[in-house]
Design a protein around this motif. Sequence first.
Motif, PDB file in Angstrom:
ATOM      1  N   LEU A 152       2.082   9.452  -5.770  1.00 51.87           N
ATOM      2  CA  LEU A 152       2.633  10.784  -5.481  1.00 51.87           C
ATOM      3  C   LEU A 152       3.671  11.184  -6.527  1.00 51.87           C
ATOM      4  O   LEU A 152       3.717  12.346  -6.975  1.00 51.87           O
ATOM      5  CB  LEU A 152       3.249  10.813  -4.084  1.00 51.87           C
ATOM      6  N   LEU A 153       4.517  10.206  -6.895  1.00 47.98           N
ATOM      7  CA  LEU A 153       5.539  10.505  -7.909  1.00 47.98           C
ATOM      8  C   LEU A 153       4.888  10.831  -9.239  1.00 47.98           C
ATOM      9  O   LEU A 153       5.359  11.704  -9.981  1.00 47.98           O
ATOM     10  CB  LEU A 153       6.488   9.312  -8.034  1.00 47.98           C
ATOM     11  N   GLU A 154       3.832  10.098  -9.592  1.00 49.17           N
ATOM     12  CA  GLU A 154       3.157  10.362 -10.867  1.00 49.17           C
ATOM     13  C   GLU A 154       2.485  11.733 -10.856  1.00 49.17           C
ATOM     14  O   GLU A 154       2.445  12.432 -11.892  1.00 49.17           O
ATOM     15  CB  GLU A 154       2.127   9.260 -11.143  1.00 49.17           C
ATOM     16  N   MET A 155       1.950  12.134  -9.688  1.00 52.04           N
ATOM     17  CA  MET A 155       1.312  13.433  -9.590  1.00 52.04           C
ATOM     18  C   MET A 155       2.330  14.544  -9.762  1.00 52.04           C
ATOM     19  O   MET A 155       2.029  15.627 -10.330  1.00 52.04           O
ATOM     20  CB  MET A 155       0.599  13.597  -8.239  1.00 52.04           C
ATOM     21  N   LYS A 156       3.558  14.341  -9.260  1.00 54.86           N
ATOM     22  CA  LYS A 156       4.586  15.364  -9.398  1.00 54.86           C
ATOM     23  C   LYS A 156       5.086  15.440 -10.842  1.00 54.86           C
ATOM     24  O   LYS A 156       5.553  16.460 -11.285  1.00 54.86           O
ATOM     25  CB  LYS A 156       5.743  15.077  -8.461  1.00 54.86           C
TER      26      LYS A 156
ATOM     27  N   THR B 105       0.837  -1.215   0.000  1.00 49.96           N
ATOM     28  CA  THR B 105       0.000   0.000   0.000  1.00 49.96           C
ATOM     29  C   THR B 105       0.865   1.256   0.000  1.00 49.96           C
ATOM     30  O   THR B 105       0.598   2.223  -0.732  1.00 49.96           O
ATOM     31  CB  THR B 105      -0.919  -0.003   1.230  1.00 49.96           C
ATOM     32  N   ARG B 106       1.938   1.255   0.812  1.00 49.80           N
ATOM     33  CA  ARG B 106       2.830   2.429   0.850  1.00 49.80           C
ATOM     34  C   ARG B 106       3.529   2.639  -0.488  1.00 49.80           C
ATOM     35  O   ARG B 106       3.686   3.778  -0.962  1.00 49.80           O
ATOM     36  CB  ARG B 106       3.860   2.250   1.970  1.00 49.80           C
ATOM     37  N   LEU B 107       3.936   1.547  -1.120  1.00 51.22           N
ATOM     38  CA  LEU B 107       4.597   1.663  -2.421  1.00 51.22           C
ATOM     39  C   LEU B 107       3.650   2.243  -3.480  1.00 51.22           C
ATOM     40  O   LEU B 107       4.052   3.070  -4.313  1.00 51.22           O
ATOM     41  CB  LEU B 107       5.103   0.292  -2.871  1.00 51.22           C
ATOM     42  N   MET B 108       2.395   1.769  -3.414  1.00 50.25           N
ATOM     43  CA  MET B 108       1.417   2.278  -4.384  1.00 50.25           C
ATOM     44  C   MET B 108       1.147   3.764  -4.149  1.00 50.25           C
ATOM     45  O   MET B 108       1.009   4.554  -5.107  1.00 50.25           O
ATOM     46  CB  MET B 108       0.110   1.483  -4.273  1.00 50.25           C
ATOM     47  N   LYS B 109       1.097   4.203  -2.891  1.00 48.95           N
ATOM     48  CA  LYS B 109       0.888   5.626  -2.605  1.00 48.95           C
ATOM     49  C   LYS B 109       2.077   6.458  -3.068  1.00 48.95           C
ATOM     50  O   LYS B 109       1.912   7.555  -3.619  1.00 48.95           O
ATOM     51  CB  LYS B 109       0.666   5.818  -1.111  1.00 48.95           C
ATOM     52  N   MET B 110       3.290   5.924  -2.821  1.00 43.91           N
ATOM     53  CA  MET B 110       4.476   6.647  -3.270  1.00 43.91           C
ATOM     54  C   MET B 110       4.487   6.755  -4.786  1.00 43.91           C
ATOM     55  O   MET B 110       4.878   7.789  -5.349  1.00 43.91           O
ATOM     56  CB  MET B 110       5.731   5.909  -2.788  1.00 43.91           C
ATOM     57  N   LYS B 111       4.065   5.682  -5.436  1.00 42.05           N
ATOM     58  CA  LYS B 111       4.019   5.705  -6.920  1.00 42.05           C
ATOM     59  C   LYS B 111       3.028   6.758  -7.390  1.00 42.05           C
ATOM     60  O   LYS B 111       3.301   7.528  -8.343  1.00 42.05           O
ATOM     61  CB  LYS B 111       3.614   4.323  -7.422  1.00 42.05           C
TER      62      LYS B 111
END
Length: 210
Positions: free
Chosen positions: A206-210, A198-204
């Motif tokens: 966030l990175l895509e949003m940036k 779940t944390r990896l998916m959230k980080m992914k």
Amino acid sequence: MALLRVNPTRMELTRLKKRLKVAVRGHKLLKDKRDEMIRQFMQIIKLNKKLRADVEDELKEAQREFTLASMSMNTPAVEEALMSPSVRFEFTASLQNIMSVMVPKIGFYELPRDMRYFPYGFLGTSGALDSSVKKLAGVLAKMIKLAEVEKSCNMLADEIEKTRRRVNALEYVLIPQFEETIKYITMKLDENERGNLTRLMKMKDLLEMK
């Protein structure tokens, strides 16, 4: 069922699975040993029952004959007649293995004698005393065998009880504890893995949003 106090790690999970496998195998071996010991114990019990009945019957007969001899002879005459034994025996003691239980093995043999069977003269003694002495001499071997068998029964019974307690401890305490702890660690590791995913998916995201 109380869980074992362990760290919920994969290394601990592997170690517990190995211990569970050993415990299950040990439980089966102990159960087989217990069953075989009970089988042999029942055979020895039957032999013990037969020997005891035979010995008691023969001793009763010898006592009856001795009572008749005491009635026809006075007490000092009986004591004098039986004062010195005519037969001597030598005993040997060893051990035999029954399902890892070392039980006694008693042997005996008659030493050479330099006098007749009866340690007294026939003048002044009764035939009932002769019969009593013969019966007592004849029952000696069975009495020794009975002592050996009864001791074996007691030792086997103690070992069966110990083995039964070990089997129950494995079956109702240790193995369930291992299984519950393994289940708990597995669930904990799965939960941690889902959390990491779940944390990896959230980080992914966030990175895509940036």
